[in-house]
Design a protein around this motif. Structure first.
Motif, mmCIF file in Angstrom:
data_model
loop_
_atom_site.group_PDB
_atom_site.id
_atom_site.type_symbol
_atom_site.label_atom_id
_atom_site.label_comp_id
_atom_site.label_asym_id
_atom_site.label_seq_id
_atom_site.Cartn_x
_atom_site.Cartn_y
_atom_site.Cartn_z
ATOM 1 N N ILE A 32 80.018 6.355 -6.149
ATOM 2 C CA ILE A 32 79.863 5.488 -4.978
ATOM 3 C C ILE A 32 80.876 5.939 -3.927
ATOM 4 C CG2 ILE A 32 79.922 3.113 -4.121
ATOM 5 C CD1 ILE A 32 79.522 2.255 -7.111
ATOM 6 N N ILE A 33 80.391 6.319 -2.757
ATOM 7 C CA ILE A 33 81.274 6.763 -1.683
ATOM 8 C C ILE A 33 81.252 5.695 -0.598
ATOM 9 C CG2 ILE A 33 81.886 8.641 -0.129
ATOM 10 C CD1 ILE A 33 80.161 10.505 -1.760
ATOM 11 N N TYR A 34 82.408 5.144 -0.299
ATOM 12 C CA TYR A 34 82.528 4.058 0.661
ATOM 13 C C TYR A 34 83.519 4.474 1.745
ATOM 14 C CZ TYR A 34 87.081 2.889 -1.354
ATOM 15 O OH TYR A 34 88.382 2.927 -1.760
ATOM 16 N N ALA A 35 83.856 3.558 2.613
ATOM 17 C CA ALA A 35 84.893 3.798 3.620
ATOM 18 C C ALA A 35 85.722 2.540 3.754
ATOM 19 C CB ALA A 35 84.284 4.178 4.968
ATOM 20 N N TYR A 134 78.323 3.327 3.430
ATOM 21 C CA TYR A 134 78.862 3.443 4.789
ATOM 22 C C TYR A 134 77.998 4.436 5.563
ATOM 23 C CZ TYR A 134 82.435 3.501 8.458
ATOM 24 O OH TYR A 134 83.105 3.371 9.642
ATOM 25 N N PRO A 135 77.672 4.148 6.834
ATOM 26 C CA PRO A 135 76.720 4.995 7.562
ATOM 27 C C PRO A 135 77.155 6.450 7.701
ATOM 28 C CG PRO A 135 77.731 3.348 9.015
ATOM 29 C CD PRO A 135 78.068 2.963 7.619
ATOM 30 N N VAL A 136 78.448 6.702 7.936
ATOM 31 C CA VAL A 136 78.905 8.083 8.078
ATOM 32 C C VAL A 136 78.718 8.847 6.769
ATOM 33 C CG1 VAL A 136 80.924 9.542 8.500
ATOM 34 C CG2 VAL A 136 80.497 7.573 9.960
ATOM 35 N N VAL A 137 78.920 8.164 5.639
ATOM 36 C CA VAL A 137 78.701 8.806 4.336
ATOM 37 C C VAL A 137 77.244 9.224 4.192
ATOM 38 C CG1 VAL A 137 78.773 8.474 1.841
ATOM 39 C CG2 VAL A 137 80.598 7.531 3.280
ATOM 40 N N TRP A 167 72.912 4.627 10.387
ATOM 41 C CA TRP A 167 72.709 4.253 8.985
ATOM 42 C C TRP A 167 71.610 5.095 8.330
ATOM 43 C CZ3 TRP A 167 75.186 2.133 5.247
ATOM 44 C CH2 TRP A 167 76.056 1.058 5.419
ATOM 45 N N VAL A 168 70.664 5.589 9.118
ATOM 46 C CA VAL A 168 69.474 6.258 8.570
ATOM 47 C C VAL A 168 69.657 7.767 8.669
ATOM 48 C CG1 VAL A 168 66.990 6.568 8.803
ATOM 49 C CG2 VAL A 168 68.016 4.307 9.166
ATOM 50 N N SER A 169 69.524 8.443 7.547
ATOM 51 C CA SER A 169 69.701 9.890 7.519
ATOM 52 C C SER A 169 68.576 10.548 6.740
ATOM 53 C CB SER A 169 71.048 10.243 6.870
ATOM 54 O OG SER A 169 71.192 11.643 6.736
ATOM 55 N N PRO A 170 68.030 11.653 7.231
ATOM 56 C CA PRO A 170 67.025 12.397 6.459
ATOM 57 C C PRO A 170 67.601 12.834 5.124
ATOM 58 C CG PRO A 170 67.147 13.203 8.726
ATOM 59 C CD PRO A 170 68.313 12.281 8.536
#
Length: 462
Positions: A32-35, A134-137, A167-170
């Protein structure tokens, strides 16, 4: 796990714990990667890890600030905190640009590309799923997944009700959303698989009886018969907190109970003004929520969710720019909060939420968010990968048989992963991985793609 602000740490016992369950079988690991940007992302990650361990999985949390080199992560966190505390209009402007400028997300992904190797190196070999809170993650792990550098599924847990394009990434396999309204926003922004999968709060947050409310008030030294409006502003205590507390008091409809979090300057200022009842950092938040009649908040963060889990109605007032205003709109449309837009409406709204039918409807809508468990989605995906990994024969990544027959290997890998949408199945990614391996072998440049860490080898058994 032992938690400290800004970082999760693995205890010695857990660090030496073998990756097996009670039956001797291998337990899938979830990373789990958070910020550490406020308590919301930290708290969701911690609770998800706890629930996954209860389900028999291994779960580790990593702070994005510890992945960025040269202390850059902590610098960015401090800058973000400073903007929210002192120059919120700048944060609101940047948030608006990110939400309306179509190239914002692609530019963000390009700027984050140098971090890819560091993310890949921190994944243990037995990783079976990666979760972003987190969105950047998501803008890092999504492209890694899309390009075949990451061979395990990636899940984004949307901590916010409102969905910003960042928040949305391919490449993300599954998005976990709070509500159908959140799901619709994510789909409109191009997200693939989006599941309404419930919310994450500690088990201590649950509805209480009238006796529990009275006992909590007695222990906390709060008025027993007054209507109490609990005012929170996140762990950092940002926003127009003092002004809001004074306005609640002036309505004459409720007594403000203010939680300042780690903002000691705000705590001292409110204590001097003697506006309502003032707390600093609160260790027993469930008890304080059970003592209140209504929550007033400004960001749509973790405390708002904790209030909903306790059956406490939520009013959003003077939301902070950026995600605060965005969450206010989405939560109101979802029926789990009420956005008070004018000071003249504050008093009547507090009465309706605390004592009226509107509050009852909102309580029911808020409690319904916890009918499902996001940990179930993550566990199913991780166990599907583990089952596929255990069922197939280990083959070295540079074995010519793997290079010549990627489809056969990928068919084995995808076993049990019905959660992954067809256009993003593991077949596509393992095929791409094999193609990249073929190019490297032909060019006699082993490891040129930078994805040589065992965690990123589809053929690797745990």
């Amino acid at each position: 796990m032992t938690f400290s602000p800004g970082r999760y740490q693995v205890s010695r016992r857990e660090a030496s714990e073998p990756p097996t369950g009670g039956s001797g079988g291998r337990r899938p690991r979830v990373m789990i990667i958070y910020a550490s940007a406020g308590a919301g992302h930290d708290g969701a990650s911690r609770e998800l890890a706890r629930r996954l361990r209860e389900r028999g999985l291994r779960a580790d949390c990593v702070d994005l600030a510890d992945i960025f080199p040269w202390g850059l992560g902590r610098l960015l966190r401090g800058t973000y905190h400073g903007m929210l505390s002192r120059l919120p209009w700048i944060y609101g402007l940047l948030f608006s640009i990110g939400g309306n400028f179509s190239r914002a997300a692609p530019i963000t992904r390009a700027l984050l590309r140098p971090v890819w190797p560091r993310v890949l190196r921190m994944l243990p070999p037995d990783t079976r799923a990666v979760v972003s809170t987190y969105p950047v993650v998501s803008q890092i792990v999504g492209p890694l997944r899309r390009e075949g550098r990451l061979a395990v599924p990636v899940i984004t847990y949307l901590t916010d009700f409102a969905v910003n394009p960042i928040w949305v990434s391919p490449g993300i396999d599954v998005h976990c959303a709070a509500h159908d309204t959140t799901r619709a926003e994510a789909r409109a922004l191009g997200a693939g698989e989006v599941r309404v999968a419930g919310r994450l709060v500690s088990a201590g947050f649950r509805p209480g009886a009238e006796e529990d409310k009275r006992n909590a008030r007695e222990r906390l030294g709060l008025p027993l018969d007054a209507r109490l409006a609990l005012l929170v502003a996140g762990s950092w205590g940002v926003g127009a907190v003092a002004r809001t507390a004074a306005e609640i008091a002036r309505t004459g409809e409720a007594v403000p109970v203010v939680v300042c979090g780690r903002n000691t300057a705000l705590y001292r200022r409110l204590k001097r003004k003697r506006v309502g009842h003032v707390f600093g950092w609160v260790d027993d938040m469930p008890e304080l929520l059970r003592a209140a009649d209504v929550l007033v908040e400004n960001a749509g963060g973790l405390t708002a969710l904790e209030a909903m889990a306790c059956g406490l109605p939520v009013a959003t007032y003077r939301p902070i720019p950026g995600h605060g205003r965005a969450n206010a709109g989405t939560m109101t449309r979802a029926g789990v909060a009420t956005w008070v837009r004018r000071s003249a409406d504050l008093g009547p709204t507090l009465v309706r939420l605390a004592d009226g039918a509107e509050g009852q409807r909102q309580r029911a809508a808020g409690l319904a968010l916890f009918d499902a468990d996001p940990a179930a989605v993550v566990a199913d995906v991780a166990r599907g990968v583990e089952a596929a990994s255990s069922a197939r024969k280990p083959v070295p990544i540079d074995d010519p048989a793997l290079v010549e027959s990627p489809v056969v290997v990928s068919a084995e890998v995808t076993t049990g992963l019905d959660a992954v949408p067809p256009r993003r199945t593991l077949t596509r990614w393992v095929g791409l991985r094999a193609s990249m391996a073929r190019k490297r072998i032909g060019a006699d440049e082993p490891g040129a793609d930078g994805g040589s860490h065992p965690a990123n080898r589809p053929d690797r058994q745990g």
